[in-house]
Design a protein around this motif. Structure first.
Motif, short mmCIF file in Angstrom:
data_model
loop_
_atom_site.label_atom_id
_atom_site.label_comp_id
_atom_site.label_asym_id
_atom_site.label_seq_id
_atom_site.Cartn_x
_atom_site.Cartn_y
_atom_site.Cartn_z
N VAL A 42 126.56 -10.58 -50.65
CA VAL A 42 125.81 -10.92 -49.44
C VAL A 42 125.31 -9.66 -48.75
CG1 VAL A 42 126.04 -11.91 -47.12
CG2 VAL A 42 126.93 -13.14 -49.08
N THR A 43 126.12 -8.62 -48.71
CA THR A 43 125.71 -7.36 -48.10
C THR A 43 124.52 -6.76 -48.83
OG1 THR A 43 127.98 -6.92 -47.40
CG2 THR A 43 126.48 -5.05 -47.44
N VAL A 44 124.57 -6.74 -50.14
CA VAL A 44 123.45 -6.21 -50.93
C VAL A 44 122.21 -7.08 -50.74
CG1 VAL A 44 122.62 -5.83 -53.29
CG2 VAL A 44 124.88 -5.02 -52.62
N GLY A 45 122.40 -8.39 -50.69
CA GLY A 45 121.27 -9.29 -50.45
C GLY A 45 120.60 -9.04 -49.11
N LEU A 46 121.40 -8.82 -48.09
CA LEU A 46 120.84 -8.52 -46.77
C LEU A 46 120.10 -7.19 -46.76
CD1 LEU A 46 123.77 -9.67 -44.45
CD2 LEU A 46 121.53 -10.73 -44.69
N VAL A 47 120.66 -6.20 -47.44
CA VAL A 47 120.00 -4.88 -47.49
C VAL A 47 118.68 -4.97 -48.25
CG1 VAL A 47 120.22 -2.55 -48.42
CG2 VAL A 47 122.11 -3.55 -47.17
N LEU A 48 118.64 -5.77 -49.29
CA LEU A 48 117.40 -5.90 -50.06
C LEU A 48 116.32 -6.68 -49.30
CD1 LEU A 48 118.76 -6.52 -53.66
CD2 LEU A 48 117.75 -4.43 -52.75
N THR A 49 116.71 -7.65 -48.49
CA THR A 49 115.72 -8.45 -47.78
C THR A 49 115.22 -7.77 -46.51
OG1 THR A 49 117.45 -9.68 -46.64
CG2 THR A 49 116.56 -10.65 -48.66
N ASN A 50 116.08 -7.05 -45.81
CA ASN A 50 115.68 -6.36 -44.59
C ASN A 50 116.43 -5.03 -44.51
OD1 ASN A 50 114.71 -5.68 -42.13
ND2 ASN A 50 115.37 -7.54 -41.09
N PRO A 51 115.96 -4.02 -45.21
CA PRO A 51 116.73 -2.78 -45.34
C PRO A 51 116.96 -2.02 -44.04
CG PRO A 51 114.71 -2.69 -46.65
CD PRO A 51 114.74 -4.00 -45.98
N SER A 52 115.98 -1.94 -43.18
CA SER A 52 116.14 -1.09 -41.99
C SER A 52 117.23 -1.61 -41.06
CB SER A 52 114.82 -0.96 -41.25
OG SER A 52 114.35 -2.24 -40.87
N ILE A 53 117.17 -2.87 -40.71
CA ILE A 53 118.17 -3.42 -39.79
C ILE A 53 119.54 -3.54 -40.46
CG2 ILE A 53 118.79 -5.49 -38.48
CD1 ILE A 53 115.82 -5.83 -37.89
N SER A 54 119.55 -3.95 -41.72
CA SER A 54 120.82 -4.13 -42.43
C SER A 54 121.56 -2.81 -42.61
CB SER A 54 120.58 -4.78 -43.79
OG SER A 54 120.00 -6.03 -43.63
N LEU A 55 120.85 -1.76 -43.00
CA LEU A 55 121.51 -0.46 -43.18
C LEU A 55 121.98 0.10 -41.85
CD1 LEU A 55 119.31 1.19 -45.92
CD2 LEU A 55 121.66 0.37 -46.14
N LEU A 56 121.19 -0.08 -40.81
CA LEU A 56 121.61 0.37 -39.48
C LEU A 56 122.88 -0.36 -39.06
CD1 LEU A 56 121.04 2.03 -36.92
CD2 LEU A 56 119.72 0.08 -36.11
N ALA A 57 122.89 -1.68 -39.22
CA ALA A 57 124.08 -2.47 -38.85
C ALA A 57 125.28 -2.08 -39.71
CB ALA A 57 123.78 -3.95 -39.00
N TYR A 58 125.05 -1.84 -41.00
CA TYR A 58 126.14 -1.46 -41.92
C TYR A 58 126.82 -0.17 -41.45
CZ TYR A 58 128.57 -0.59 -46.32
OH TYR A 58 129.52 -0.37 -47.26
N PHE A 59 126.02 0.83 -41.14
CA PHE A 59 126.61 2.11 -40.75
C PHE A 59 127.18 2.09 -39.33
CE2 PHE A 59 123.98 3.54 -44.36
CZ PHE A 59 125.02 4.03 -45.12
N VAL A 60 126.64 1.26 -38.46
CA VAL A 60 127.24 1.09 -37.14
C VAL A 60 128.62 0.43 -37.28
CG1 VAL A 60 127.06 -0.22 -34.97
CG2 VAL A 60 125.10 1.07 -35.83
N ILE A 61 128.70 -0.59 -38.12
CA ILE A 61 130.00 -1.24 -38.38
C ILE A 61 130.97 -0.25 -39.00
CG2 ILE A 61 131.16 -3.02 -39.75
CD1 ILE A 61 128.63 -4.74 -39.35
N ALA A 62 130.48 0.61 -39.89
CA ALA A 62 131.34 1.62 -40.52
C ALA A 62 131.91 2.57 -39.48
CB ALA A 62 130.56 2.40 -41.58
N VAL A 63 131.09 3.00 -38.55
CA VAL A 63 131.56 3.92 -37.50
C VAL A 63 132.54 3.22 -36.58
CG1 VAL A 63 130.81 5.23 -35.47
CG2 VAL A 63 129.52 5.39 -37.60
N VAL A 64 132.23 2.01 -36.17
CA VAL A 64 133.12 1.27 -35.27
C VAL A 64 134.46 0.99 -35.95
CG1 VAL A 64 133.43 -0.96 -34.11
CG2 VAL A 64 131.27 0.26 -33.92
N MET A 65 134.43 0.60 -37.22
CA MET A 65 135.68 0.31 -37.92
C MET A 65 136.50 1.57 -38.13
SD MET A 65 134.68 -2.56 -40.67
CE MET A 65 135.96 -3.78 -40.58
#
Length: 66
Positions: free
Chosen positions: A36-59
């Motif tokens: 699902v994560t890869v699917g989200l990144v492929l469909t909308n890369p800018s927002i998905s990657l930003l959200a991914y790395f924000v979650i990484a920092v918060v976690m």
């Protein structure tokens, strides 16, 4: 193909470990969380990657406090 599936099911980090941490925290399947994560990144890369790395920092901040 089996090698790819085995790698995706491995609980070690692939990028930042966000999918592994989310799957463990919510009891989800690690393989499907990563798919699902890869699917989200492929469909909308800018927002998905930003959200991914924000979650990484918060976690990472959340785990380093305790």
């Amino acid at each position: 193909m089996n090698r790819l599936i085995n790698r995706l099911q491995d609980e070690t980090r692939i990028v930042c470990g966000v999918s592994a941490k989310l799957a463990k925290q919510y009891g989800w399947s690690l393989l499907w969380t990563r798919i699902v994560t890869v699917g989200l990144v492929l469909t909308n890369p800018s927002i998905s990657l930003l959200a991914y790395f924000v979650i990484a920092v918060v976690m990472s901040q959340k785990t380093s406090r305790f």
